[in-house]
Design a protein around this motif. Structure first.
Motif, mmCIF file in Angstrom:
data_model
loop_
_atom_site.group_PDB
_atom_site.id
_atom_site.type_symbol
_atom_site.label_atom_id
_atom_site.label_comp_id
_atom_site.label_asym_id
_atom_site.label_seq_id
_atom_site.Cartn_x
_atom_site.Cartn_y
_atom_site.Cartn_z
ATOM 1 N N ASP A 111 -6.396 -1.364 -4.761
ATOM 2 C CA ASP A 111 -5.401 -1.430 -3.807
ATOM 3 C C ASP A 111 -4.037 -0.829 -3.643
ATOM 4 O OD1 ASP A 111 -5.887 -4.263 -3.417
ATOM 5 O OD2 ASP A 111 -5.637 -4.741 -5.889
ATOM 6 N N VAL A 112 -3.778 -0.067 -4.484
ATOM 7 C CA VAL A 112 -2.401 1.378 -4.107
ATOM 8 C C VAL A 112 -3.396 2.180 -4.874
ATOM 9 C CG1 VAL A 112 -0.433 1.352 -4.697
ATOM 10 C CG2 VAL A 112 -0.695 -0.866 -4.088
ATOM 11 N N MET A 113 -2.580 2.881 -4.426
ATOM 12 C CA MET A 113 -2.800 4.894 -4.586
ATOM 13 C C MET A 113 -2.326 6.044 -4.063
ATOM 14 S SD MET A 113 -7.026 6.113 -4.613
ATOM 15 C CE MET A 113 -7.788 8.443 -4.834
ATOM 16 N N LEU A 114 -2.151 6.536 -4.989
ATOM 17 C CA LEU A 114 -1.639 7.946 -5.346
ATOM 18 C C LEU A 114 -2.676 8.842 -4.799
ATOM 19 C CD1 LEU A 114 0.738 10.054 -5.086
ATOM 20 C CD2 LEU A 114 0.593 10.134 -7.655
ATOM 21 N N VAL A 115 -2.484 9.290 -4.064
ATOM 22 C CA VAL A 115 -2.865 10.116 -3.366
ATOM 23 C C VAL A 115 -2.758 11.831 -2.783
ATOM 24 C CG1 VAL A 115 -5.171 8.639 -2.486
ATOM 25 C CG2 VAL A 115 -2.923 9.059 -0.567
ATOM 26 N N SER A 116 -3.046 12.747 -2.424
ATOM 27 C CA SER A 116 -2.430 13.977 -1.723
ATOM 28 C C SER A 116 -2.245 13.587 0.068
ATOM 29 C CB SER A 116 -3.822 14.920 -1.846
ATOM 30 O OG SER A 116 -4.752 14.634 -1.002
ATOM 31 N N PRO A 117 -1.909 14.526 0.192
ATOM 32 C CA PRO A 117 -2.060 14.452 1.942
ATOM 33 C C PRO A 117 -3.181 14.240 2.657
ATOM 34 C CG PRO A 117 -0.194 15.880 1.287
ATOM 35 C CD PRO A 117 -0.961 15.522 -0.346
ATOM 36 N N MET A 118 -3.874 15.253 2.160
ATOM 37 C CA MET A 118 -5.306 15.629 2.595
ATOM 38 C C MET A 118 -6.223 14.372 2.683
ATOM 39 S SD MET A 118 -5.961 17.651 5.141
ATOM 40 C CE MET A 118 -5.385 19.153 4.663
ATOM 41 N N SER A 119 -6.088 13.926 1.183
ATOM 42 C CA SER A 119 -6.421 12.364 0.588
ATOM 43 C C SER A 119 -6.745 11.296 1.384
ATOM 44 C CB SER A 119 -6.955 12.757 -0.470
ATOM 45 O OG SER A 119 -6.975 13.113 -1.232
ATOM 46 N N TYR A 120 -4.772 11.433 2.063
ATOM 47 C CA TYR A 120 -4.378 9.901 2.849
ATOM 48 C C TYR A 120 -4.820 10.602 3.752
ATOM 49 C CZ TYR A 120 -1.601 8.263 6.737
ATOM 50 O OH TYR A 120 -1.359 7.280 7.583
ATOM 51 N N TYR A 121 -5.473 10.919 4.897
ATOM 52 C CA TYR A 121 -6.278 11.209 5.972
ATOM 53 C C TYR A 121 -7.299 10.747 5.951
ATOM 54 C CZ TYR A 121 -9.676 12.689 9.684
ATOM 55 O OH TYR A 121 -10.035 13.065 10.315
ATOM 56 N N GLN A 122 -8.183 11.046 4.499
ATOM 57 C CA GLN A 122 -9.777 10.626 4.624
ATOM 58 C C GLN A 122 -9.552 8.844 4.384
ATOM 59 O OE1 GLN A 122 -10.545 13.222 1.511
ATOM 60 N NE2 GLN A 122 -11.852 14.832 2.896
ATOM 61 N N ALA A 123 -8.251 8.418 3.557
ATOM 62 C CA ALA A 123 -8.032 7.155 3.291
ATOM 63 C C ALA A 123 -8.221 6.591 4.204
ATOM 64 C CB ALA A 123 -7.175 7.447 1.796
ATOM 65 N N LYS A 124 -7.264 7.076 5.194
ATOM 66 C CA LYS A 124 -7.438 6.354 5.858
ATOM 67 C C LYS A 124 -8.020 6.062 7.103
ATOM 68 C CE LYS A 124 -4.670 6.590 10.587
ATOM 69 N NZ LYS A 124 -3.515 7.748 11.882
ATOM 70 N N GLU A 125 -8.963 6.935 7.460
ATOM 71 C CA GLU A 125 -9.898 6.772 7.979
ATOM 72 C C GLU A 125 -11.400 6.180 7.501
ATOM 73 O OE1 GLU A 125 -11.036 8.280 11.381
ATOM 74 O OE2 GLU A 125 -8.381 8.325 11.274
ATOM 75 N N ARG A 126 -11.958 6.485 6.518
ATOM 76 C CA ARG A 126 -12.779 5.869 5.744
ATOM 77 C C ARG A 126 -12.056 4.464 5.174
ATOM 78 N NH1 ARG A 126 -16.252 3.498 3.501
ATOM 79 N NH2 ARG A 126 -18.201 3.617 2.280
ATOM 80 N N ALA A 127 -10.841 3.904 4.870
ATOM 81 C CA ALA A 127 -10.921 2.837 4.037
ATOM 82 C C ALA A 127 -9.261 2.023 4.771
ATOM 83 C CB ALA A 127 -10.349 3.171 2.633
ATOM 84 N N GLY A 128 -9.191 2.289 5.939
ATOM 85 C CA GLY A 128 -8.461 1.861 6.810
ATOM 86 C C GLY A 128 -6.643 1.510 6.118
ATOM 87 N N ALA A 129 -7.116 2.967 4.641
ATOM 88 C CA ALA A 129 -5.146 2.619 3.830
ATOM 89 C C ALA A 129 -4.236 3.286 5.224
ATOM 90 C CB ALA A 129 -5.200 4.090 3.166
ATOM 91 N N GLU A 130 -2.383 2.821 4.179
ATOM 92 C CA GLU A 130 -1.638 2.581 4.860
ATOM 93 C C GLU A 130 -0.682 3.600 3.606
ATOM 94 O OE1 GLU A 130 0.012 -1.232 6.357
ATOM 95 O OE2 GLU A 130 -2.099 -1.345 7.862
ATOM 96 N N LEU A 131 0.070 4.602 4.786
ATOM 97 C CA LEU A 131 1.256 5.248 4.145
ATOM 98 C C LEU A 131 2.526 3.947 3.392
ATOM 99 C CD1 LEU A 131 2.166 8.040 6.288
ATOM 100 C CD2 LEU A 131 1.299 7.574 4.055
ATOM 101 N N LEU A 132 2.949 3.718 1.935
ATOM 102 C CA LEU A 132 3.637 3.240 1.388
ATOM 103 C C LEU A 132 4.986 4.051 1.179
ATOM 104 C CD1 LEU A 132 3.867 0.493 -0.162
ATOM 105 C CD2 LEU A 132 3.129 1.631 -2.275
ATOM 106 N N VAL A 133 4.977 5.180 -0.018
ATOM 107 C CA VAL A 133 5.992 5.539 0.279
ATOM 108 C C VAL A 133 5.623 6.911 -0.294
ATOM 109 C CG1 VAL A 133 7.334 3.823 -0.432
ATOM 110 C CG2 VAL A 133 5.552 4.917 -2.335
ATOM 111 N N SER A 134 5.974 8.317 -0.096
ATOM 112 C CA SER A 134 6.021 9.381 -1.217
ATOM 113 C C SER A 134 6.716 10.246 -2.429
ATOM 114 C CB SER A 134 6.821 10.267 0.501
ATOM 115 O OG SER A 134 6.550 11.733 -0.404
ATOM 116 N N THR A 135 6.339 10.792 -3.328
ATOM 117 C CA THR A 135 6.620 11.297 -4.531
ATOM 118 C C THR A 135 6.969 12.385 -3.956
ATOM 119 O OG1 THR A 135 4.447 11.285 -4.951
ATOM 120 C CG2 THR A 135 5.140 9.517 -5.619
ATOM 121 N N PRO A 136 8.561 12.792 -3.621
ATOM 122 C CA PRO A 136 8.934 14.051 -3.864
ATOM 123 C C PRO A 136 8.790 14.554 -4.566
ATOM 124 C CG PRO A 136 10.586 12.190 -3.217
ATOM 125 C CD PRO A 136 9.393 12.149 -4.312
ATOM 126 N N MET A 137 8.437 16.184 -4.328
ATOM 127 C CA MET A 137 8.759 16.921 -6.194
ATOM 128 C C MET A 137 9.883 17.846 -5.605
ATOM 129 S SD MET A 137 5.660 16.873 -6.876
ATOM 130 C CE MET A 137 4.093 16.623 -6.292
#
Length: 323
Positions: A111-137
């Motif tokens: 349901d909730v997952m930490l992803v890399s920026p590029m993985s977000y694109y793939q999660a959005k396309e494949r799983a309908g994922a939405e951005l939640l929050v960012s984890t600043p470095m």
């Protein structure tokens, strides 16, 4: 691969409620009261129906930190606090492969997952994922190209021709997408052929984790590799790798911060509640242990923060036009 794989998919059960009304033979004077009672009942039913739309439990996937022995404990503390905040069970798992995690989200098991920026694109396309929050470095996030310190044949990207090379994971921004895009652009290579043996590299491996790439290069398993600079620094500080055995020959541009994503088909009020928890979380010890800086916090994020990703996708020949 995902450890402690969730045994059963969480299915949100929506219960149907029937409002039983009896036909009255009252006069016109009691009609208003009846309507008021009926509306109140319907409102109660609606509120109750919305509440039961929440799943009985959710699953959160974190990325492991092999160089921090306290990471697992801190992740579990975070899970417990989220569980208390939501009032439903929260499962927490460690993921070592973004691709597997994305498939897990697509199937409704994550349901909730930490992803890399590029993985977000793939999660959005494949799983309908939405951005939640960012984890600043604490510092800029970028990839370095490394080889053994005593390798006199490799001192630049051009010198990698004919050598064995290790990426991290095909869904990783810092471990694959960004370094690949730099190689393609700087050396005028064919993106579709880069992983083929004897096209540019003698062989290409996907080691699965940044730590594995760094260790493999250090030990001579690969002639060179791509690894997040922050991970390499953490390994050096933890004594997991001897800095004197590694030579950095180049680096990528700065990469957007990783982000937590959430299943888009979860109830809106649940998504809002989870986001509210992340944005209000202020455990200094957690941020120091997990992110290396007790002063940082989770921050809100939008699609605009990740537009730079589409430039990288274009360089790789991937259709990533933002909606």
């Amino acid at each position: 691969m995902i450890k402690n794989k969730r045994g059963l998919a969480v299915i949100a059960t929506i219960m149907a409620f029937a409002v039983m009304t009896t036909a009255g033979c009252g006069t016109k004077e009691n009609t208003g009261k009846e309507n008021t009672t009926k509306e109140a009942t319907e409102n109660d039913v609606t509120a109750e129906s919305e509440a039961v739309e929440w799943p009985e439990e959710i699953t959160l996937v974190q990325m492991p930190n092999e160089n921090n022995p306290n990471a697992g404990q801190k992740h579990d503390e975070f899970r417990q606090e989220l569980e208390e905040y939501l009032g439903i069970k929260v499962n927490e798992m460690e993921g070592t492969d973004y691709s597997v995690g994305i498939e897990g989200m697509a199937s409704g098991n994550i349901d909730v997952m930490l992803v890399s920026p590029m993985s977000y694109y793939q999660a959005k396309e494949r799983a309908g994922a939405e951005l939640l929050v960012s984890t600043p470095m604490a510092d800029d996030y970028y990839t370095v190209f490394i080889t053994q310190a005593d390798n006199e044949e490799i001192n630049s990207l051009e010198d990698l021709k004919g050598k064995s090379f290790a990426f991290v994971d095909q869904a990783s921004s810092s471990g694959y997408m960004y370094p690949k895009a730099k190689l393609v652009k700087d050396l005028d290579l064919n993106s579709d052929l880069l992983e083929n043996s004897d096209y540019f590299f003698s062989t290409v491996a996907f080691a699965g984790q940044h730590q594995t790439v760094a260790t493999g290069v250090s030990m001579g398993d690969y002639d060179a590799g791509a690894v997040a600079a922050s991970v390499l620094e953490q390994m050096e500080e933890a004594g997991a790798i001897d800095a004197s055995t590694i030579k950095i020959i180049d680096q990528t541009d700065t990469i957007p911060n990783p982000a937590y994503v959430i299943r888009g088909d979860l109830p809106e009020d649940l998504k809002s509640k989870i986001k509210e928890f992340f944005l209000s979380y202020d455990n200094e010890d957690y941020f120091e242990q997990i992110h290396g800086d007790k002063s940082i916090r989770f921050v809100d994020v939008t699609e605009d923060d990740y537009k730079i990703i589409y430039d990288t996708l274009e360089a790789l020949g991937i259709d990533g036009e933002a909606e």
